[in-house]
Design an enzyme around this catalytic site. Sequence first.
Site, PDB file in Angstrom:
ATOM      1  N   PRO A 285      22.361 -22.985 -23.247  1.00 53.98           N
ATOM      2  CG  PRO A 285      21.328 -25.623 -23.330  1.00 53.98           C
ATOM      3  CD  PRO A 285      23.102 -24.838 -23.388  1.00 53.98           C
ATOM      4  N   GLY A 286      20.243 -23.432 -19.837  1.00 60.08           N
ATOM      5  CA  GLY A 286      19.971 -24.400 -18.568  1.00 60.08           C
ATOM      6  C   GLY A 286      19.133 -24.257 -17.742  1.00 60.08           C
ATOM      7  NE  ARG A 287      13.777 -21.157 -18.010  1.00 63.64           N
ATOM      8  CZ  ARG A 287      13.896 -19.783 -16.696  1.00 63.64           C
ATOM      9  NH1 ARG A 287      12.651 -20.504 -16.001  1.00 63.64           N
ATOM     10  NH2 ARG A 287      14.140 -18.449 -16.804  1.00 63.64           N
TER      11      ARG A 287
ATOM     12  CB  CYS B 219       6.612 -13.438   8.190  1.00 66.34           C
ATOM     13  SG  CYS B 219       5.539 -12.497   9.866  1.00 66.34           S
ATOM     14  CD  GLU B 220       7.951 -10.359   3.574  1.00 61.58           C
ATOM     15  OE1 GLU B 220       6.762  -9.434   2.667  1.00 61.58           O
ATOM     16  OE2 GLU B 220       8.756  -9.691   3.988  1.00 61.58           O
TER      17      GLU B 220
END
Length: 466
Positions: free
Chosen positions: A320-322, A394-395
């Site tokens: 597990p990480g998240r 700028c996207e």
Amino acid sequence: MTHTHVAGSIHADATSRAPSWLALPEDVNALLPRLWSANAAKDADGVLTVAGMSVTELADRVGTPAYVVDEADLRARARAFAEAFAGWEIYYAAKSFLCTAVARWVSEEGLGIDVCSSGELAVAQRAGVDLRRVGLHGNNKSVAELRHGLTAGVGRIIVDSFDEIARLSALAEELQLRARVMVRVTTGVEAHTHEYIATAHEDQKFGFSIAGGQAAEALAACHHASWLDLVGIHSHIGSQIFEPDGFEVATRRTLRLHADFAQSSGVELPELDLGGGFGIAYTSADTPSTPQALATALRGIIDAECASLGITVPHLSIEPGRAISGPSAFALYRVGTVKQVLLDGGTSRLYVAVDGGMSDNIRTALYAAEYSATVANRRSDAPPALARVVGMHCEGGDILVRDEFLPADVAPGDLIAVPASGAYSRSMASNYNHVPRPPVVAVTSGEVRTLIRRETIEDLLALDVG
């Protein structure tokens, strides 16, 4: 799920109302507890607090944007996995978020660490982690990374290609160091997640195919390699998975491979790793399982399948990480501009621009991830308005929160907090537009300390040697 270019999603959303999963809130100031760390709450004035500290004070002390970690919550989530999966090995997936302090915290709570590069391994070493409880992943490990892993004494190396098996065999012989290895397999399971984070279907870069026969060949190659100690099989089916069905099918296929190898080689491998990918709540539409529920489900699946195959239950591990780092932190921003944009059909949307963006959280732009948000510095009596929280880059695809109801009076100077930002935000952050990355700060019992300092323009220029 079919991935579409983010511009397509933007143009489609621009002519629609709120998505079906996003309900009009009864109280636009309220927090949905499952999105936040255990010690996050709002006070009587509507100010967000974490572990006894207000975000207004945090913003004054450390600035914005910033990632704010609830240390006690992260530790509790790590401990909950260790307790629920007692008897298993739990490896914290460092790729979700890693720094020296977090490596030390999860180690102190009884977890090992799964790393994917020399950089992550170096952090684990710096934190004083027991390297026998570290696993080294990666689909294209360099000779230098393999050498680092071997000489450091990592407990296992998860091999991902025939090239790597040959490379690692030669290096282990050169160094006269035996390498404990697991073979990563692809089970052909289509996890119910975005195609960019599904990792067990056949047409992708990870692992050896079970169905295609490569997994059996890889096991045999490792088994016969003089300097490799084959200890088991590794399977990982993807990320943000909420249902146990995918794990059930993947486990059945992996254990069948395990049994077939035992029959053909006369050796029953001692270990099996089921990977990670356990989902968390980013929005009200997400309903994650608890570690205890996951443990009960996975134990039942494994016990039944091993009994059916007539094999001993191997020593088990997960990654597990998240599920540990994600809900334990939120991102804190300050609003710079607000625009009312009229949509077709007489509806409108507030565009709320903050002082961060896709450089500190790329997930929304990369694979249309959904997030929630709240105005964090005050209570509002204004009605809810459909809003989109966007960044300063700028996207056109620079979106942090695609759809959320915020108070209609949200204004420049307000603080916006985005929950569940602990995983893959800082670890995937960039310097796009030459913007320095935010700091990571931890709050415990009303005290704040910096885990990773804020980058500066001087930091960026120091790398530019031209």
